[in-house]
Design a protein around this motif. Structure first.
Motif, PDB file in Angstrom:
ATOM      1  N   GLN A 246       0.844  -1.199   0.000  1.00 15.07           N
ATOM      2  CA  GLN A 246       0.000   0.000   0.000  1.00 15.07           C
ATOM      3  C   GLN A 246       0.883   1.254   0.000  1.00 15.07           C
ATOM      4  OE1 GLN A 246      -3.215  -0.944  -0.508  1.00 15.07           O
ATOM      5  NE2 GLN A 246      -2.216  -2.945  -0.237  1.00 15.07           N
ATOM      6  N   GLN A 247       1.957   1.198   0.776  1.00 19.88           N
ATOM      7  CA  GLN A 247       2.897   2.317   0.825  1.00 19.88           C
ATOM      8  C   GLN A 247       3.613   2.483  -0.514  1.00 19.88           C
ATOM      9  OE1 GLN A 247       5.751   1.941   4.008  1.00 19.88           O
ATOM     10  NE2 GLN A 247       6.726   3.907   3.574  1.00 19.88           N
TER      11      GLN A 247
ATOM     12  N   LYS B 160       1.357   4.193  -3.029  1.00 19.23           N
ATOM     13  CA  LYS B 160       1.238   5.627  -2.754  1.00 19.23           C
ATOM     14  C   LYS B 160       2.493   6.382  -3.195  1.00 19.23           C
ATOM     15  CE  LYS B 160       0.053   8.983   0.827  1.00 19.23           C
ATOM     16  NZ  LYS B 160       0.967   9.986   0.296  1.00 19.23           N
TER      17      LYS B 160
ATOM     18  N   SER C 216       2.691   6.611  -6.962  1.00 18.20           N
ATOM     19  CA  SER C 216       1.706   7.576  -7.427  1.00 18.20           C
ATOM     20  C   SER C 216       2.186   9.013  -7.184  1.00 18.20           C
ATOM     21  CB  SER C 216       0.372   7.343  -6.709  1.00 18.20           C
ATOM     22  OG  SER C 216      -0.562   8.338  -7.063  1.00 18.20           O
ATOM     23  N   ASP C 217       2.735   9.233  -5.986  1.00 22.35           N
ATOM     24  CA  ASP C 217       3.261  10.560  -5.647  1.00 22.35           C
ATOM     25  C   ASP C 217       4.452  10.926  -6.536  1.00 22.35           C
ATOM     26  OD1 ASP C 217       1.359  10.731  -3.700  1.00 22.35           O
ATOM     27  OD2 ASP C 217       2.700  10.356  -2.004  1.00 22.35           O
TER      28      ASP C 217
END
Length: 352
Positions: free
Chosen positions: A49-50, A53, A56-57
């Motif tokens: 999940q990290q 993210k 994506s960032d």
């Protein structure tokens, strides 16, 4: 790597749904098995999940870097995100290593005085105190299941359970022969003696792991034995169990209640039989046991505690620390972390 993480995510979410089903909730064994499986996937799931993210960032920062006004800020952000992503990739690589299914379990530890007579029994007591102090530091709980005191001090044998989060993952490297070099209190010439005590660490067996057939167990009730004094029971409350198919014998006498001693003896026997089953499986695999740090056999000398030089040496990985006084007071973290790191490094090397 991404495909494996996606599969873990899918399985983790599937287990979440299963654990909410009424028929699963009503089945304690199934709930326990599914909860344990989900717990083993949790770290990798959260890391993924990290990872999603961060990636994506990072994409957003790359797009932002094209903006004339925000370009410099976006480039700094991009460098920071790339650094964090590299660190996370290294962590994920370790998380995806083959897991020991027993890592999350409580353990039963058995310590015996071996070569060296009274001094070996005294050292067995020292090791028990060392593990007790270590357990306290980590918030683990200890319950003595059986002990046979030695007249000179310490124990000829002691068995105890350590309860907590991921206990086996910390203590599984402790099985083997521990050697002490020091001047015994009874030594009048000041000579250094060498004695040994053996440690056996077994993952606690649960019903889903090993179901004990009590029809295969002989139960004998005896009077507790010991070194004398008020601590010895005067009633027939000690329990000895013999597993007829394997010949394994366990004994419990720490409680004044025969029922409680029987419960503890059954727990010890069940765990011993589960440990025997695991060893047989590992022998069949062969290579897995050879790749481990040590074999876990009682006869394997794993560590030396040298009192005159205040030194502890773990022979399996060549690790030495000149802080024996702190180690014996429960400061085992650096030794155990070194063993875990080496174990991970070997697994990573095998995977390449």
């Amino acid at each position: 790597m991404i495909e494996r993480l996606m599969a873990i995510e899918e399985r983790y979410n599937s287990l979440t749904e299963k654990l909410m089903e009424p028929e699963v909730i009503s089945n304690i064994k199934q709930t326990l098995a599914l909860t344990r499986e989900q717990s083993s996937l949790k770290d990798a799931y959260e890391a993924y999940q990290q990872y999603k993210k961060l990636t994506s960032d990072l994409e957003a920062a790359k797009e932002m870097s094209k903006d004339p006004e925000l370009g410099e800020f976006a480039k700094e952000e991009q460098l920071s995100l790339e650094e964090n992503l590299n660190k996370l990739n290294a962590e994920i690589e370790i998380l995806l290593l083959p897991k020991d299914e027993n890592d999350g379990k409580n353990v039963i530890v058995e310590i015996r005085g071996a070569a060296g007579g009274d001094e070996a029994n005294i050292f067995a007591g020292d090791l028990y105190r060392m593990y007790t102090k270590y357990a306290e530091k980590l918030g683990f709980k200890i319950e003595v299941l059986n002990s046979e005191d030695s007249e000179a001090g310490g124990f000829s044998q002691i068995e105890f359970m350590v309860k907590g989060e991921n206990v086996y993952s910390k203590l599984k490297y402790e099985s083997g022969a521990h050697r002490v070099q020091r001047v015994p209190e009874t030594e009048t010439q000041g000579r250094v003696h060498t004695s040994t005590a053996t440690v056996l660490v077994m993952p606690e067996a649960e019903e889903v792991d090993f179901e004990l057939d009590m029809n295969e167990v002989r139960i004998d009730i005896t009077r507790s034995s010991g070194c004398g004094g008020q601590g010895v029971n005067t009633t027939d409350s000690a329990v000895r169990l013999t597993h007829i198919p394997t010949g394994l014998v366990v004994y419990s006498q720490t409680e004044r209640s025969q029922i409680k001693n029987k419960e503890k003896a059954i727990k010890i026997l069940q765990t011993r039989l589960y440990d025997l089953k695991l060893r047989e499986q590992e022998q069949e695999i062969g290579a897995e046991r050879r790749s481990k740090i040590g074999t876990g056999d009682r006869s394997e000398k794993i560590r030396t505690y040298n009192y005159p030089q205040n030194r502890v040496t773990d022979h399996r990985i060549g690790y030495t620390t000149n802080s024996l006084d702190r180690v014996m007071n429960g400061d085992l973290d650096k030794i155990i972390e070194a063993l875990i790191t080496e174990d991970q490094a070997r697994k990573l090397k095998e995977g390449n």
